[in-house]
Design an enzyme around this catalytic site. Structure first.
Site, PDB file in Angstrom:
ATOM      1  N   SER A   1      -9.480   1.558   3.527  1.00 19.92           N
ATOM      2  CA  SER A   1      -8.674   2.307   2.534  1.00 19.92           C
ATOM      3  C   SER A   1      -7.879   1.479   1.622  1.00 19.92           C
ATOM      4  CB  SER A   1      -8.194   3.538   3.119  1.00 19.92           C
ATOM      5  OG  SER A   1      -7.114   3.112   4.137  1.00 19.92           O
TER       6      SER A   1
ATOM      7  N   LYS B   1       0.671  -1.214   0.017  1.00 23.64           N
ATOM      8  CA  LYS B   1       0.004   0.002  -0.070  1.00 23.64           C
ATOM      9  C   LYS B   1       0.911   1.179   0.111  1.00 23.64           C
ATOM     10  CE  LYS B   1      -3.800   2.099   2.764  1.00 23.64           C
ATOM     11  NZ  LYS B   1      -4.772   1.828   4.063  1.00 23.64           N
TER      12      LYS B   1
ATOM     13  N   SER C   1      -9.531  -0.786   7.607  1.00 24.53           N
ATOM     14  CA  SER C   1      -9.068  -0.555   6.452  1.00 24.53           C
ATOM     15  C   SER C   1      -8.139  -1.765   5.661  1.00 24.53           C
ATOM     16  CB  SER C   1      -8.068   0.456   6.143  1.00 24.53           C
ATOM     17  OG  SER C   1      -8.560   1.869   6.334  1.00 24.53           O
TER      18      SER C   1
END
Length: 528
Positions: A171, A76, A195
């Protein structure tokens, strides 16, 4: 081949049936052909191929570094990576290249993993859809699956079939989409209020949020220091255990990590669940929970009951206050953390030069989106001298009560809690953006954020497809630092439910070489 688990691919690498460079090339070509998903912000093609070549040399010498050697992974884009841009999907950090690797990234590289690139997210990881980053929204691979297409007939011929795609959740949506679409075998996400687990549920992959302090946060750009943990996204529970084993343990650079040595474990096949006590928290029957997920939840409870486990309803009475409490604590820490982005040391700097103050203000206005600015404003409001006691301190006290609820339940003999991960399956992007980010986050974090406030390990396990042909996951929450027990139970459940493999015609059509590769198809069939 690409749809296989890490342990099978690792065995194939050891036996020389596939080479690390070939595996890396296949992933890279698949990333290109699934570019429309927008899962990656940066693809580090050159460095990935170099790493794969190094790995190949080790295999030829018969000295691989371990199970992860030669395995393509993604990270990420809020973890620092030396030499590769780290943006947090924000204008504030566009072009920023960190001088060092986050500890978790370094550990993966030390094990020989091949870093393909950085994945998309909501700006600074603030959101639950992966729709609010500066690089645009991530598309859920299941939008292009045969399972979804067969169920979702456009209402009219005029309806643009491309407007039907659904969100990944967030996210860490880019990481979940990357694993789900076969472009990598594992990915790192982060989990502050759900997330990692939320997008895992929507994309039909395993999403593990470890106990706070088990994995180093050094080099993870902070959102909420007291809740952030690196998350692990994989295609099966065994793979999550392998990645956890290579990441967990003390880090001198992160004082919140455990002091003890962590012993990596292999998950045994649980044959007898009769000694298990599974708790079903009644407060998780939350407003807005779809009837479909409710039915699936109770079906899962029956599965344990019929296998001989003790299944009991439990109460976590302070759950109903947790989302408000989370909002106060989250925004307060965000306001504090975001103060470092002032245009002086790194990241974006405005051309405004009337005064230092005007440069600060312009930098932050240009660098942050509305969502981030809104959370900074909220947080600073809660931290004002006249509000501090009433909001921040009170929320800290409520957080303690929430954590104590879990302590009491686990103290009463319950081993694992079983809950839904999300209120519904993934919704179309056009529908998702009708509500603002804050409203969506409050809805979507409701079932996941309490585990962050209590610092407990939790995992999403893909369970079934909804009537719309989209993945639905359930969440298991374990005792602090009892990852082995949590993952063993999750593995047993995974084996019972036999979640279906995504049928990605779109990927097959985009990429001729990957799925029909003769050499690999003969020795590694898709897992059931």
């Amino acid at each position: 081949m690409m749809g296989n688990t890490m342990s099978l691919v690792s065995a194939a690498l050891k036996e020389g049936r596939v080479a690390p460079t070939e595996l890396c090339q296949r992933c890279l070509s698949l990333i290109k052909s699934t570019k429309f998903l927008n899962a990656y912000i940066t693809v580090a093609e050159e460095t990935a191929l170099k790493q794969a070549e190094e790995s190949e040399k080790r295999y030829k010498r018969g000295q691989p570094l371990g199970v992860l050697d030669g395995i393509p992974i993604a990270v990420k884009d809020n973890f620092n990576t030396a030499g590769i841009e780290t943006t947090c999907a924000s204008n504030m950090l566009k072009g920023y290249i960190s001088p060092y690797n986050a500890t978790v990234v370094q550990k993966l590289l030390d094990q020989g993993a091949v870093l393909l690139g950085k994945t998309n997210l909501d700006e600074f990881a603030m959101g639950s859809g992966s729709t609010d980053g500066v690089f645009g929204p991530v598309r859920n691979p299941w939008s292009y699956s045969r399972q979804y297409k067969e169920k979702s007939v456009p209402k009219s011929h005029s309806e643009d079939k491309d407007s039907n795609w659904v969100i990944t959740g967030g996210s860490s949506g880019g990481s979940a989409a990357a694993v789900s679409s076969f472009t990598c075998f594992a990915a790192l996400g982060s989990d502050t209020g759900g997330s990692t687990r939320n997008p895992a549920a929507h994309c039909g992959v395993v999403g593990l949020k470890p106990t706070y302090g088990l994995i180093s946060r050094h080099g993870l750009i902070p959102l909420v220091n007291s809740m952030d943990v690196p998350g692990i996204l994989t295609r099966c529970v065994d793979d999550a255990a392998v990645v956890l084993g290579s990441l967990a343990g003390h880090d001198p650079k992160d004082s919140t990590t455990i002091q003890d040595n962590f012993k990596p474990f292999e998950l045994s096949d649980l044959t007898d669940v009769s000694k298990l006590s599974i708790g079903i928290p009644k407060e998780y029957h939350a407003p807005g929970l779809s009837s479909e997920i409710l039915a699936l939840w109770s079906k899962a409870a029956d599965l344990f009951k019929n296998a001989g486990a003790k299944v009991i309803e439990v109460s976590l009475p302070h759950t109903r206050y947790s989302i408000v409490c989370y909002h106060v604590l989250c925004t307060a820490e965000v306001a504090s953390n975001m103060a470092r982005f002032d245009g002086l040391e790194y990241g974006h700097r405005s051309d405004m030069n009337k005064s230092t103050e005007s440069m600060y203000a312009a930098t932050r206005r240009e660098g942050f989106n509305d969502v981030v600015r809104g959370r900074i404003l909220s947080g600073n409001y809660f931290l004002l001298k006249q509000n501090y006691e009433n909001y921040f301190i009170k929320a800290q006290k409520v957080r303690r009560l929430i954590a104590n609820d879990f302590v009491k339940v686990f103290g009463s003999g319950v081993d694992i809690l079983l809950t839904p991960t999300t209120l519904s399956d993934a919704i179309p992007y056009m529908e998702f953006i009708k509500e603002d980010n804050r409203t969506r986050s409050a809805q979507d974090d409701i079932l996941t954020q309490a585990a962050n406030m209590a610092g407990l390990p939790a995992i999403n396990v893909p369970t079934a497809l909804s009537e719309r042909g989209l993945p639905v996951g359930l969440q298991f929450i374990g005792r602090s630092f009892q990852e082995k027990q949590l993952l063993t139970v999750a593995k047993w459940f995974e084996k019972q439910v036999k979640f279906p493999m995504i049928q990605l015609d779109e990927v097959k059509r985009h990429d001729h070489g990957v799925f029909q590769h003769q050499k690999s198809a003969s020795f590694l069939e898709h897992r059931t």
